[in-house]
Scaffold this motif. Sequence first.
Motif, PDB file in Angstrom:
ATOM      1  N   HIS A  57       0.875  -1.179   0.000  1.00 43.36           N
ATOM      2  CA  HIS A  57       0.000   0.000   0.000  1.00 43.36           C
ATOM      3  C   HIS A  57       0.913   1.231   0.000  1.00 43.36           C
ATOM      4  O   HIS A  57       1.659   1.452   0.962  1.00 43.36           O
ATOM      5  N   GLU A 116       2.144   3.702   2.981  1.00 45.50           N
ATOM      6  CA  GLU A 116       2.479   3.111   4.287  1.00 45.50           C
ATOM      7  C   GLU A 116       3.998   3.063   4.466  1.00 45.50           C
ATOM      8  O   GLU A 116       4.634   2.012   4.399  1.00 45.50           O
ATOM      9  N   HIS A 123       2.999  -3.104   7.157  1.00 45.48           N
ATOM     10  CA  HIS A 123       1.905  -2.159   6.870  1.00 45.48           C
ATOM     11  C   HIS A 123       1.843  -1.098   7.960  1.00 45.48           C
ATOM     12  O   HIS A 123       2.211  -1.358   9.113  1.00 45.48           O
TER      13      HIS A 123
HETATM   14 ZN   LIG Z   1      -1.603  -1.717   4.293  1.00 47.65          ZN
END
Ligand SMILES: [Zn+2]
Length: 324
Positions: free
Chosen positions: A51, A54, A137
Amino acid sequence: MMVGTARREPGKITRGHVELGSYPDGPLTSPVMIAAGAKEGPTLWLQACIHGPEVVGPLSIQRFLKTVDLSQMSGTVICLMLANPLGFRGYNRLTPQDGFNLNRVFPGDPGGHHSQQLAHRLLELSLEKSDAMLDLHSGGDLTITCHFTLFHNDGTPAGIESERLARATGAPNVWNSLEPFLSGAHFANYTKRGKPSLIVESGGGARVTPEDLERLTGAIFGVCRAMGILPGETPKLDRIRLGGDAVHLKSRRGGLFIPHVAPGDDVSEGQHLADLVDLFGDVVEEVRCPLKRAWVGSIRRPHMPIYNGDQVFELVETKGYEPA
Ligand SMILES: [Zn+2]
């Protein structure tokens, strides 16, 4: 052993780039670093930014590589700095090219859209090169998460080993994910192919705190110790909280999001979790807890303007405590 242009050299940290896709005018790559111990041993695949926003992930990997003692290391840590390079460059949780959440489209498809092809590439590459995977994350910009570890323990040897590694991360919230909505995650598919894998998450709200950096860096050391790549004890916690069967609460109205609970809080059925306030200052929706007992995995960033249908809470059903 090579990953892209990075070559493993015993007792050294080497650098390179690995090709993950194509721009119209050339290769789409991620920086990769390989930390190799003086001695042989297992290989950990460590990755960040599946992502894009992040960024506690790459910062924690950098900190790990600056502090790890390679003379004490037996084995290898492959550090993929950007699992989703387009998401990172676009500051976007979703892949800008096609709008998909990369960590929901595994195992991917070599003939599919960009995110599916990237998922296929990441899964095959990580399985080929490593014995276990740790995926970092940190909530990103739209949400704030509590400190948890997430894995897929379906009772198989790889699932059981995933949970053992997860319990070595120092995360106080231990979430065994068997939910269908995470069946398309990298960690779940890596484990289904017979090798242990886990996520550690902490942070969000478009900022990086010292605690988030400590937690993710500590998790890297903890997993390396649990795998025997590094000597030493793994973190021991006085008490951990177990979770699973998470649900996502979505708003039915638009407005400003005013939460009354924080990430990590215990909540119970009917509890008033948040208000949505319109621009006249009126409460247009009260968000309440639908689960008997849960903990707040993540919340939408407080005071953020939201549309109807936006996710405002991730609630993880409480499965118990250890000790009880
Ligand atoms: Zn994530």
